[in-house]
Enzyme design. Sequence first.
Site, PDB file in Angstrom:
ATOM      1  N   MET A 124      -2.025   2.598   1.528  1.00  0.00           N
ATOM      2  CA  MET A 124      -1.466   2.648   2.884  1.00  0.00           C
ATOM      3  C   MET A 124      -1.100   1.243   3.344  1.00  0.00           C
ATOM      4  O   MET A 124      -0.930   0.990   4.537  1.00  0.00           O
ATOM      5  CB  MET A 124      -2.460   3.306   3.844  1.00  0.00           C
ATOM      6  N   HIS A 138      -6.913  -3.674  -3.394  1.00  0.00           N
ATOM      7  CA  HIS A 138      -5.705  -2.986  -3.862  1.00  0.00           C
ATOM      8  C   HIS A 138      -5.141  -3.678  -5.115  1.00  0.00           C
ATOM      9  O   HIS A 138      -4.757  -3.019  -6.086  1.00  0.00           O
ATOM     10  CB  HIS A 138      -4.616  -3.029  -2.789  1.00  0.00           C
ATOM     11  N   ARG A 154      -9.156  -2.269   7.196  1.00  0.00           N
ATOM     12  CA  ARG A 154      -9.751  -2.206   8.535  1.00  0.00           C
ATOM     13  C   ARG A 154     -10.579  -3.459   8.865  1.00  0.00           C
ATOM     14  O   ARG A 154     -10.834  -3.725  10.034  1.00  0.00           O
ATOM     15  CB  ARG A 154     -10.625  -0.958   8.686  1.00  0.00           C
TER      16      ARG A 154
HETATM   17  P1  AMP Z   1      -5.947   2.574   1.158  1.00  0.00           P
HETATM   18  O1  AMP Z   1      -4.747   1.693   1.318  1.00  0.00           O
HETATM   19  O2  AMP Z   1      -7.103   2.165   2.004  1.00  0.00           O
HETATM   20  O3  AMP Z   1      -5.601   4.032   1.249  1.00  0.00           O
HETATM   21  O4  AMP Z   1      -6.455   2.351  -0.321  1.00  0.00           O
HETATM   22  C1  AMP Z   1      -5.617   2.530  -1.433  1.00  0.00           C
HETATM   23  C2  AMP Z   1      -6.445   2.526  -2.683  1.00  0.00           C
HETATM   24  O5  AMP Z   1      -7.124   1.284  -2.806  1.00  0.00           O
HETATM   25  C3  AMP Z   1      -7.513   3.626  -2.667  1.00  0.00           C
HETATM   26  O6  AMP Z   1      -7.614   4.185  -3.966  1.00  0.00           O
HETATM   27  C4  AMP Z   1      -8.747   2.844  -2.296  1.00  0.00           C
HETATM   28  O7  AMP Z   1      -9.943   3.444  -2.762  1.00  0.00           O
HETATM   29  C5  AMP Z   1      -8.499   1.533  -2.997  1.00  0.00           C
HETATM   30  N1  AMP Z   1      -9.295   0.472  -2.388  1.00  0.00           N
HETATM   31  C6  AMP Z   1      -9.345   0.142  -1.064  1.00  0.00           C
HETATM   32  N2  AMP Z   1     -10.239  -0.837  -0.864  1.00  0.00           N
HETATM   33  C7  AMP Z   1     -10.782  -1.130  -2.074  1.00  0.00           C
HETATM   34  C8  AMP Z   1     -11.780  -2.048  -2.532  1.00  0.00           C
HETATM   35  N3  AMP Z   1     -12.420  -2.860  -1.703  1.00  0.00           N
HETATM   36  N4  AMP Z   1     -12.075  -2.070  -3.844  1.00  0.00           N
HETATM   37  C9  AMP Z   1     -11.456  -1.220  -4.700  1.00  0.00           C
HETATM   38  N5  AMP Z   1     -10.503  -0.339  -4.344  1.00  0.00           N
HETATM   39  C10 AMP Z   1     -10.172  -0.286  -3.047  1.00  0.00           C
END
Ligand code: AMP
Length: 284
Positions: free
Chosen positions: A30, A37, A190
């Site tokens: 996102m 990421h 966040r």
């Molecule tokens: P999001 O943009 O928050 O939807 O996350 C996109 C992807 O990145 C999802 O598969 C999350 O689980 C992964 N992700 C987010 N934060 C982390 C983190 N600190 N370590 C590993 N993967 C992450």
Amino acid sequence: MKIAPTVDVLSYMLDDVRKNHCCIGFVPTMGALHAGHLSLVKKAQQENDCVVVSVYVNPTQFNEPGDFNRYPRTLEQDILLLSQMEGAEQLVLFTPDDQQMYPEPDRRTFDFGKLEQVLEGAFRPGHFRGVAQVVSKLLMMVKPDVAYFGQKDYQQLLIIRKMTEMLSLPVQIVSCPIIREANGLAMSSRNERLNDRERQEASLIYETLRISEAWMKKDPAPGQVRERAIQRINEHPLFRVEYFEIVDRNSLMPTRNMTDLIACVAVFARDVRLIDNWIYDLSD
Ligand code: AMP
């Protein structure tokens, strides 16, 4: 790096890749990209010839309009970060808009059984339905060989595995470890909404997860350890626990089996909701 704003442009770009029998990896996000990421992108680059990264803030997975409106949107910075990565020429950034993703409202529901009723599912009604809607659409658009998800969103990972099975989607789902800030706080888009003090002291969440593992080793009583962990976090004036659960890491249900446990936690710092988890190793 190439940028595909629509599914037509994306398909056109990927046609060539497929003709050459190259493997396509996919990292859905996102946006507001951080090192967590990027670790997924790096792993995908190591294991594939071409990597698609999507940036789309999916409205259907937010159960609270305020959270959706406040979600950080930093596309220019995201483009910069990705284009500066080693091997950026292998990357395709997919940036669909709402019209591309939802030309019609998505009325599909999914039955994930108990898996969607606990933890995040219990506190964020409709969240996993939205996740399944958007991820299933993205997988059908990108048609990757392998898709990469972070263990940070552990329940989401289990839901997506189940969804790809239910829909018979021919994709391998790979789990990637949690990347943390120097103080242990799990990286998250966040975190940008925390002030300096909150961000520093939010290491309490990670420390409590670690200490709870040590408590379990000494006395494997999940109920008591859970209570102590909740108390430890709630004693801090900046943080309020929404849930702290010690459950089986496959079913996310309470269990007497001590070999496959995970602790999952959600904590509020003001209106910023932070989640984290820790897979227990109780072997010694
Ligand atoms: P999001 O943009 O928050 O939807 O996350 C996109 C992807 O990145 C999802 O598969 C999350 O689980 C992964 N992700 C987010 N934060 C982390 C983190 N600190 N370590 C590993 N993967 C992450």
